[in-house]
Every structure is written in C-alpha cells, then in structure tokens.
Design a protein around this motif. Structure first.
Motif, PDB file in Angstrom:
ATOM      1  N   THR A   1       0.809  -1.228   0.000  1.00 44.17           N
ATOM      2  CA  THR A   1       0.000   0.000   0.000  1.00 44.17           C
ATOM      3  C   THR A   1       0.841   1.277   0.000  1.00 44.17           C
ATOM      4  OG1 THR A   1      -0.054   0.074   2.415  1.00 44.17           O
ATOM      5  CG2 THR A   1      -1.865  -1.095   1.320  1.00 44.17           C
TER       6      THR A   1
ATOM      7  N   ILE B   1       1.810   2.643   2.708  1.00 47.79           N
ATOM      8  CA  ILE B   1       1.490   3.388   3.930  1.00 47.79           C
ATOM      9  C   ILE B   1       2.726   3.502   4.824  1.00 47.79           C
ATOM     10  CG2 ILE B   1       0.137   3.325   6.068  1.00 47.79           C
ATOM     11  CD1 ILE B   1      -2.109   2.004   4.341  1.00 47.79           C
TER      12      ILE B   1
ATOM     13  N   VAL C   1       4.286  12.211  -4.392  1.00 47.07           N
ATOM     14  CA  VAL C   1       3.750  11.302  -5.406  1.00 47.07           C
ATOM     15  C   VAL C   1       3.811   9.887  -4.855  1.00 47.07           C
ATOM     16  CG1 VAL C   1       3.922  10.429  -7.763  1.00 47.07           C
ATOM     17  CG2 VAL C   1       4.489  12.807  -7.284  1.00 47.07           C
ATOM     18  N   ARG C   2       2.665   9.236  -4.820  1.00 48.22           N
ATOM     19  CA  ARG C   2       2.603   7.870  -4.272  1.00 48.22           C
ATOM     20  C   ARG C   2       2.536   6.856  -5.398  1.00 48.22           C
ATOM     21  NH1 ARG C   2      -2.411   9.685  -0.398  1.00 48.22           N
ATOM     22  NH2 ARG C   2      -1.241  11.375   0.556  1.00 48.22           N
TER      23      ARG C   2
ATOM     24  N   PRO D   1       1.929   3.178  -5.066  1.00 48.09           N
ATOM     25  CA  PRO D   1       1.692   1.905  -4.373  1.00 48.09           C
ATOM     26  C   PRO D   1       1.587   0.755  -5.366  1.00 48.09           C
ATOM     27  CG  PRO D   1      -0.351   3.142  -4.523  1.00 48.09           C
ATOM     28  CD  PRO D   1       0.727   4.018  -5.103  1.00 48.09           C
ATOM     29  N   PHE D   2       1.602  -0.464  -4.856  1.00 51.54           N
ATOM     30  CA  PHE D   2       1.423  -1.681  -5.657  1.00 51.54           C
ATOM     31  C   PHE D   2       2.403  -1.767  -6.832  1.00 51.54           C
ATOM     32  CE2 PHE D   2      -3.035  -0.676  -4.044  1.00 51.54           C
ATOM     33  CZ  PHE D   2      -2.937  -1.516  -2.938  1.00 51.54           C
TER      34      PHE D   2
ATOM     35  N   GLY E   1       4.260  -6.337   1.823  1.00 51.06           N
ATOM     36  CA  GLY E   1       3.179  -5.715   2.566  1.00 51.06           C
ATOM     37  C   GLY E   1       2.939  -6.364   3.915  1.00 51.06           C
TER      38      GLY E   1
ATOM     39  N   THR F   1       5.039   1.438  13.130  1.00 48.23           N
ATOM     40  CA  THR F   1       4.610   1.107  11.762  1.00 48.23           C
ATOM     41  C   THR F   1       5.800   0.616  10.959  1.00 48.23           C
ATOM     42  OG1 THR F   1       2.979   2.882  11.824  1.00 48.23           O
ATOM     43  CG2 THR F   1       3.532   2.023   9.654  1.00 48.23           C
TER      44      THR F   1
ATOM     45  N   GLN G   1       9.472  -9.041   7.546  1.00 46.26           N
ATOM     46  CA  GLN G   1      10.371  -9.725   6.614  1.00 46.26           C
ATOM     47  C   GLN G   1      11.025 -10.951   7.257  1.00 46.26           C
ATOM     48  OE1 GLN G   1      10.656  -8.481   3.332  1.00 46.26           O
ATOM     49  NE2 GLN G   1       8.967  -7.236   4.117  1.00 46.26           N
TER      50      GLN G   1
ATOM     51  N   GLU H   1      -6.765  -1.099   4.521  1.00 48.45           N
ATOM     52  CA  GLU H   1      -5.689  -0.262   3.975  1.00 48.45           C
ATOM     53  C   GLU H   1      -5.515  -0.488   2.471  1.00 48.45           C
ATOM     54  OE1 GLU H   1      -5.634  -1.858   6.827  1.00 48.45           O
ATOM     55  OE2 GLU H   1      -4.837  -0.496   8.360  1.00 48.45           O
ATOM     56  N   GLU H   2      -5.601  -1.747   2.051  1.00 48.61           N
ATOM     57  CA  GLU H   2      -5.438  -2.045   0.622  1.00 48.61           C
ATOM     58  C   GLU H   2      -6.628  -1.533  -0.181  1.00 48.61           C
ATOM     59  OE1 GLU H   2      -2.762  -6.126   0.781  1.00 48.61           O
ATOM     60  OE2 GLU H   2      -4.841  -6.205   1.449  1.00 48.61           O
TER      61      GLU H   2
ATOM     62  N   THR I   1      -6.272   2.328  -0.380  1.00 47.87           N
ATOM     63  CA  THR I   1      -5.202   2.743  -1.289  1.00 47.87           C
ATOM     64  C   THR I   1      -5.641   2.609  -2.741  1.00 47.87           C
ATOM     65  OG1 THR I   1      -3.535   2.070   0.341  1.00 47.87           O
ATOM     66  CG2 THR I   1      -2.784   2.328  -1.933  1.00 47.87           C
TER      67      THR I   1
ATOM     68  N   GLN J   1      -6.128   5.666  -5.544  1.00 52.93           N
ATOM     69  CA  GLN J   1      -5.451   5.645  -6.846  1.00 52.93           C
ATOM     70  C   GLN J   1      -6.421   5.842  -7.995  1.00 52.93           C
ATOM     71  OE1 GLN J   1      -3.201   1.878  -7.042  1.00 52.93           O
ATOM     72  NE2 GLN J   1      -1.656   3.216  -7.960  1.00 52.93           N
TER      73      GLN J   1
ATOM     74  N   VAL K   1      -2.100  14.311  -4.096  1.00 48.02           N
ATOM     75  CA  VAL K   1      -1.398  14.110  -5.362  1.00 48.02           C
ATOM     76  C   VAL K   1      -1.039  12.640  -5.524  1.00 48.02           C
ATOM     77  CG1 VAL K   1       0.597  14.738  -6.749  1.00 48.02           C
ATOM     78  CG2 VAL K   1      -0.412  16.408  -5.210  1.00 48.02           C
ATOM     79  N   TYR K   2      -1.315  12.087  -6.669  1.00 49.71           N
ATOM     80  CA  TYR K   2      -0.875  10.715  -6.961  1.00 49.71           C
ATOM     81  C   TYR K   2       0.050  10.718  -8.167  1.00 49.71           C
ATOM     82  CZ  TYR K   2      -2.845   7.594  -3.674  1.00 49.71           C
ATOM     83  OH  TYR K   2      -3.064   6.902  -2.540  1.00 49.71           O
TER      84      TYR K   2
END
Lengths: 275, 275
Positions: free
Chosen positions: A15, A17, A37-38, A40-41, A113, B21, B29, B258-259, B262, B266, B274-275
């Motif tokens: 995401t 985040i 600028v995001r 994600p994915f 994620g 977070t 991981q 969250e997913e 997001t 998008q 802003v994206y």
C-alpha cells in the motif's frame, strides 16, 4: 534551488502506507513542503520501469533530483529502481533488513506488505469486530455488552470521544465504547448508572472551555450549547465528577487523536497489547 | 537462540506510531514473533535513562540483545540511549535525516512528532470534520450534502463499506459517504436515486458470495440474509447494476481496509491528494 520544487516519491510493492508514514516523519524534520507522489502496488518489473521514467522525467523538469523513499520486498523491482533512477534513493527496507539478517542469523522472507489474505486472519477479523462494536457503542447508544468493552471513554459533548474510540478500534483492535456526560448526570452528581460496574475501564476526556466553545460554535453557532458560560459549567461539572469517581482523565485541547489514543493505551495497558 | 525470546523496543519522543509502523514492516520480513514494548513520549533525559535500564535488564534476562527502533528528534535523549543501551540500535531518523541534510543543504529542525498544537491546524480540523461527515453518512443514513462528499462507496451489506469510509476519513481526511445496495434497488434495476447526480464520485465494493455468507453468518446465524443462495443473488445483482451504471469497483474478499483504501485513492485521485 528552491525547496518548494522538490518532489518526493513513495514507492512500495504494497500500500505504501509504511513508506509514507515514515517518509513524512523524516521530512517533518525539515522546513519544506515537497510535492508528494505515491506509487503503491509497484510489484512488477514493468511497473518499476514506469516508476523510473516518472522519477527521471520529474528530475529533468525540476532541475533537482527527487527524493525517493522505497519499501520494496521484491528484489527485482528494487534492482530496476536502484539501477535506473536519478533520484536520491532512501531504501528503507534494505537499510535495516540486511543488518537484522546478520543479527538474527536468518534470511528475510521478502514478504510484500503487512497484509496477506485478511479473510483468514483472526487479528484482522477482530479489528473489524472492534470497529462494529465501537460504532454500536458510540455516544452512549447502547448499554448492551459493556462487559465486552476494552475501554469506555467519557466526557462532555465534543471533547473528542468519538474519533478517539474509532481510532482505538481501527488501529489497535480495541472495543472502545463512549458515553457522553450530560446535565442529568451533573444534577444526579453520579456517573451514568450503566457505567458504574465498569469503572476500571473508564477513561475521561476533558477540554478547555474556550476551545470547546469554539468547536461547538462551528456546529451550532450562537447557541446556549456553544456559549462559553455553558461550556465552562459543563467542563467544571464533568471534571468534578471524574475526580469524585476516581477516574483517570486527560485534556484533549491541544492533542491529536493519535496522541490521545497513545496516552490512553499507556494508562490502561490492555492485556492484549504489551507496554 | 530461539527467535521467540527476542524483545523489540519502539522508542519515540512522540507517539511512537512511526517507529512501530516502520519497525513492524521491517520485522514482517522475518519469521519471528518478538515481544513488543512501546516507550512513547520518551522526551526527557530521565525517561531515556529509564528506557536504557529497561532494555539492559531485558538483555540480561533473555541472553540476547533486544532490537531497538528509535524515532527521536531530541538529540540529548538519543545520546543517552546510544551511549548506554546494550540493544541493537536501529536509529531511523539519524540514518536518513543526516544524508537529507546534505542533499537539501539545510539543517533539520529536530521537531518532535508529527503533531504540534492541533487546535490551530486546519488540516487536523478538516480531518475531524471528515470523520463527522462519514459517520453521518454511514449506511445511507443521510442524503444531505452529498455534494460535499469526496467519495461515495456502494455495495451489498457487509462488503466493507463502513470500515473503509471511516479509514478514508480518519487517515486521509476524505469525506466518505456510503450507501447499501438493497433488494429494492435490484428490483428497480437502478442505483439509489439520491446517488445518480454523483456518479463520478461513486466507487463500488464487491465480495465473493462464499466469504460474504461467512461474515453474515457471524452476525445472524442461519438466517436467509446470510444464506449462500441469497448472498450469491445479491452479489450478482449488485455487480450487474454497477456494470450497467459504469461504476468502478473492486473485490474486498482478501483485502485489508488499507489495501481497499489505497486502491480507491489511486482510482479516484481526489484533487487534494497528489498521486
């Protein structure tokens, strides 16, 4: 160079985040308002090449290199970005995962994620149940199943109970009920009767009368409800009541939802969360 | 060494949310379930010494050094921890702030936390207003001021609309309304009439009938409402309706709030973000 023309990219195969939360905290250390600028994915090599093109195009337009925060578990994606990108790369996983691999003497699993299939996660289902609970127990709507509550917030109208309850449910999976303290309670000089058996779980929110009056005036301008005189009276009654009942409380006047929630968690130390 | 006996500390002079977070994303991981200890609001040298004592005590008990994630803007506090702590220190700010100081050719301001006095922040007040809006417009409760909505979520009951709306409001300050699609709408073969003028802001949530039936059975076991047959019918009608109306939609079956949020951001690309 003007700091305003900087762009910051947040690239993640999930995401994004984590990348953004962390990147924002780091950037808050500087007096600048960069463009965000995001991306994600970003979970394929193709999308990685697209990201590189976008970053390099921005670098050319702005004449300074963009700042690029990445949280990428996919090494193929990371490699494309490391190799091609003209930005300043701040690789958040690589920086900390590699030293941890050595410390823990295990390889990392490169999981993408924080969320796998949530439909199979008990923790996730508990979180959704907590949100349902908090909505059903908002503003004293229901006395049912208060035994099931992890925390019960009390305070005068508009002291911050509702957003804090929802935050505790959403981010920490806590069943958070909330109850208004109203003139009838002040006349009776007692907590709402339904709450008395649950005193240990109660946490009070208070607020400066001046700030409360400001907030209430946005909702009902020039009402008695919003008047400074009435706000002073309610706050002083509510504080006296909480003091008599031995309830812990804090002032929300200058605090964010996050700060209020963190303080409550520290005070209540719910068993589910280690402090 | 067993990985289960590790303790991870999150130390911050603010809420510690950033530290946790980020630390959780890094730890995801690795296949380990460490114990978490949060030390928020560690903002004095005294509290830093207390933290050091706690970490070193844990190191002795467990026979391995704890992992310590810090987001500390206060250099005096950081120094106490750097000097005294026997844990593995992962200093998240230091690692990235120093290279950024060089890149940006400015000194960092060592500001503590993301939140200053929120009562003076327009952004924060907008966020609280967005939460109010989303609560008032939950589950089609109100058609008032739908022009003011940033996004309107639609879908069958229990497809994830409410938690997603609240998340969009709380984390992104978006005014998110949500509307159930119900049998009356399917019979009329049309979106709820109040929504038709706002089609551009509508986003649909759908879900696999099997999963939906599971979720509904937890609420109303063995009801017609929860039956697989009824869930199949409602989902298929809702998807057909969204297709006819040209509404974008996604399946929430395996996705976290969250997913989902997001993905919606998008797709809708609200002007404010802003994206």
């Amino acid at each position: 160079m003007t700091t305003h023309s900087r762009t910051v990219f947040f690239i993640s195969d999930g995401t994004g985040i984590t990348a953004e939360t962390f990147g924002n905290a780091v950037l808050a250390q500087f007096e600048m308002k960069p463009r965000h600028v995001r991306l994600p994915f970003t979970d394929t090599v193709d999308k990685a090449h697209q990201a590189v093109r976008q970053i390099n195009h921005t670098a050319e337009l702005e004449g300074v290199r963009p700042i690029v925060f990445t949280t990428l578990a996919n090494m193929d994606v990371l490699e494309v970005i490391e190799t091609g990108c003209k930005g300043m790369l701040l690789d958040m996983f690589g920086t900390f995962v590699r030293p941890l691999e050595i410390e823990l003497a295990v390889k990392s699993n490169h999981r993408i994620g924080r969320f796998s299939d949530v439909s199979k996660s008990k923790e996730y289902n508990d979180r959704i149940a907590a949100i349902d609970f908090s909505l059903q127990h908002d503003d004293g709507q229901s006395n049912r199943d208060l035994e099931g509550a992890d925390v019960i917030l009390v305070g005068v109208s508009r002291s911050g109970k509702t957003p804090t309850s929802l935050y505790l449910a959403m981010q920490h999976g806590l069943k958070a009920a909330n109850y208004p303290l109203i003139p009838e309670d002040f006349d009776r000089r007692q907590l709402p009767p339904a709450l008395i058996p649950h005193r240990k779980k109660i946490f009070g929110l208070t607020i400066q009368p001046e700030r409360l009056s400001e907030i209430r005036n946005e909702r009902r301008p020039n009402s008695r409800y919003a008047s400074l005189e009435n706000c002073r009276h309610e706050v002083s009654e509510a504080e006296a009541m909480m003091r008599r009942a031995g309830i812990r409380w804090l002032s929300t006047t200058t605090k964010s939802i996050e700060e209020i929630a963190t303080t409550i968690l520290q005070e209540l130390r719910p068993e589910r969360l280690v402090y």
